[in-house]
Design an enzyme around this catalytic site. Structure first.
Site, PDB file in Angstrom:
ATOM      1  N   LYS A 133       0.818  -1.221   0.000  1.00  0.00           N
ATOM      2  CA  LYS A 133       0.000   0.000   0.000  1.00  0.00           C
ATOM      3  C   LYS A 133       0.852   1.272   0.000  1.00  0.00           C
ATOM      4  CE  LYS A 133      -4.155  -1.947   2.082  1.00  0.00           C
ATOM      5  NZ  LYS A 133      -5.220  -1.764   3.107  1.00  0.00           N
ATOM      6  N   ASP A 170      -9.884   2.932   2.521  1.00  0.00           N
ATOM      7  CA  ASP A 170      -9.868   2.221   3.804  1.00  0.00           C
ATOM      8  C   ASP A 170     -10.531   3.037   4.915  1.00  0.00           C
ATOM      9  OD1 ASP A 170      -8.736  -0.217   3.137  1.00  0.00           O
ATOM     10  OD2 ASP A 170      -6.686   0.487   3.404  1.00  0.00           O
TER      11      ASP A 170
END
Length: 371
Positions: free
Chosen positions: A96, A133
Site C-alpha cells: 500500500k 480504507d
C-alpha cells in the site's frame, strides 16, 4: 440484476503471467481489475465479492488476484499501465505504501494518508492512486453491517490503534478529526513507523505514539482498540526469510513467531506449532491481562477478516467487551473503490445514480461474502 454486454475483444494475460507467482488464465474476454499483494490468491475474499458486483453493474470485466514478488512490483504496475483492458487495481499488504512511487498521481486522500488501496487506470493510461480504507473503517464502526454500530460515537474517545502500515495510516487520518476532545494513540513494534502515522494524523487531531511497554498504563482510559496490523490473519506467510504464521496471535500483545525454511505445508504446520507454542502462550497470557484493563464499555475492532473471529476478538469477548471483525469494513471500502473509483467512469457512462449503485454493490458484495 444487470447483464453483461457481449464483447468480442479478448485480452492476453501473458505480460502479467510472466511477472506474478500464481497461475492466471491465458486470456480473458473484455476488461479486468487486478488485486496486487504478496499472496492475495491464497487468502483474499476480494475476488469472490468483486466478480458478482462487476456483473451486477453490467461490466464485462474479470477480477484477478496477482501474487507479486517485491522486486517485480514496479514491473507489474508498468504492465497494467500498458494494458488498455485494465480498469485499475486494488492494493493489499504489503504494497500500500510501496506502490506510490510507481504511480502517476495521487488523489488528495491518498496523498494525506501516504498509502493507496485503489489504483485507477485512466483512459490515457495514467495510474492514479486512491484510498478507501478510511471510509470503510468509519462505516464499520458507526453504521450498519454487523448488527449495528460498534460504538455510539467517536467524539471524545481515546482510541488505541495497533499497527503502522497502510491500513493504519488510513485509519489514523480518518479518525483523528472525528475524535474531537479525544485522542488517538498509535503503537507499533517499530517506534519510528508509529511516529510517522502520528505525524499524518496530528494535522487534524490529537495523536501521539505509545510504546508497547506503556500499554498497561494507558489501557484503563481507552474506549476503542483497533487492530490495523496483520497479527491474527489466517494462512502461512511466506517471505524471503522463511515461512511463519500469525493466525494464533492476539494483536494486543507482542509476538515473535518462529520462522522456518520452506517445506511441505503439512510438515510446516506440525513443526511450526511446536516451535511457536511457548511464544503463543505468552502472547495469550498478556493479551488476556491487557483486555481486563480496558473499561467495561470499551470496544475492540479487528481489521482482519479471516478468520472471522480472531484471537484478539475472542479475548475481548471473554471479558465481556463488544468486538467485531473486518468484514463490513472490507465490503464498504471495496464498494467505494468499485463505484467511485475503478469503475466510476463506466458507472457514469451507463447513467447509474452513484449513491444507489454504491448501496446496491454493498448488498451484492455482502451476499457474495463466503461463509
Amino acid at each position: 440484476m444487470r447483464t453483461r454486454r457481449p464483447s468480442a475483444v479478448r485480452t492476453s494475460l501473458a505480460p502479467l503471467q510472466a511477472l506474478v507467482d500464481n497461475p492466471l488464465p491465458a486470456e480473458i474476454p473484455g476488461r479486468f481489475v487486478g488485486l496486487i499483494g504478496a499472496q492475495p490468491s491464497v487468502y483474499s475474499r476480494s475476488p469472490q465479492i468483486w466478480r458478482p458486483a462487476l456483473g451486477y453493474l453490467g461490466l464485462d470485466a474479470e477480477y484477478l488476484a496477482l501474487d507479486v514478488p517485491g522486486d517485480r512490483l514496479g514491473d507489474v504496475l508498468a504492465a497494467l499501465r500498458s494494458m488498455p483492458a485494465c480498469l485499475g487495481a486494488n492494493v493489499t499488504v504489503p504494497y500500500k505504501e510501496a506502490a506510490i512511487p510507481h504511480l502517476d498521481e495521487l488523489e488528495p486522500a491518498a496523498e494525506a494518508i501516504g498509502a493507496v488501496n485503489t489504483i485507477v487506470r485512466t483512459g490515457d493510461g495514467r495510474l492514479v492512486g486512491a484510498n478507501t480504507d478510511g471510509v470503510g473503517l468509519v462505516a464499520a464502526l458507526l453504521c450498519e453491517g454487523e448488527g449495528g454500530p460498534l460504538v455510539d460515537a467517536l467524539y471524545g474517545l481515546t482510541v488505541l490503534l495497533i499497527g503502522a502500515g497502510g491500513a493504519a495510516r488510513a485509519a489514523a487520518v480518518a479518525l483523528a478529526p472525528l475524535l474531537g476532545t479525544g485522542e488517538l494513540l498509535v503503537t507499533d513494534r517499530t517506534p519510528e513507523r508509529a511516529a510517522e502515522v502520528v505525524s499524518r494524523a496530528a494535522a487534524s487531531g490529537r495523536a501521539r505514539a505509545v510504546p508497547d511497554e506503556e500499554l498497561e498504563t494507558i489501557l484503563p482510559a481507552v474506549g476503542l482498540v483497533i487492530n490495523a496490523s496483520v497479527r491474527g490473519q489466517s494462512g502461512i506467510r511466506k517471505g524471503s526469510g522463511g515461512w511463519t504464521c500469525l493466525e494464533p496471535y492476539s494483536a494486543l500483545a507482542p509476538a515473535s513467531p518462529a520462522v522456518l525454511p520452506p517445506m511441505a505445508e503439512s510438515v510446516f504446520e506440525r513443526e511450526w506449532a511446536a516451535r511457536a507454542a511457548s511464544d503463543i502462550e505468552a502472547n495469550h497470557t498478556r493479551s488476556r491481562a491487557r483486555m481486563r484493563l480496558l473499561p467495561p464499555e470499551a470496544a475492540v475492532f479487528d481489521m482482519v477478516y479471516a478468520p472471522p473471529v480472531t484471537t484478539t476478538i475472542r479475548h475481548a469477548r471473554e471479558v465481556g467487551l463488544r468486538a467485531a471483525g473486518g468484514r463490513w469494513m472490507m465490503i464498504v471500502q471495496a464498494a467505494e473503490a468499485c463505484v467511485s473509483h475503478i469503475c466510476g467512469r463506466l458507472v457514469a457512462a451507463r447513467g447509474l445514480d452513484r449513491e444507489v449503485a454504491r448501496r446496491d454493490v454493498r448488498q451484492v458484495m455482502a451476499a457474495a461474502w463466503p461463509p
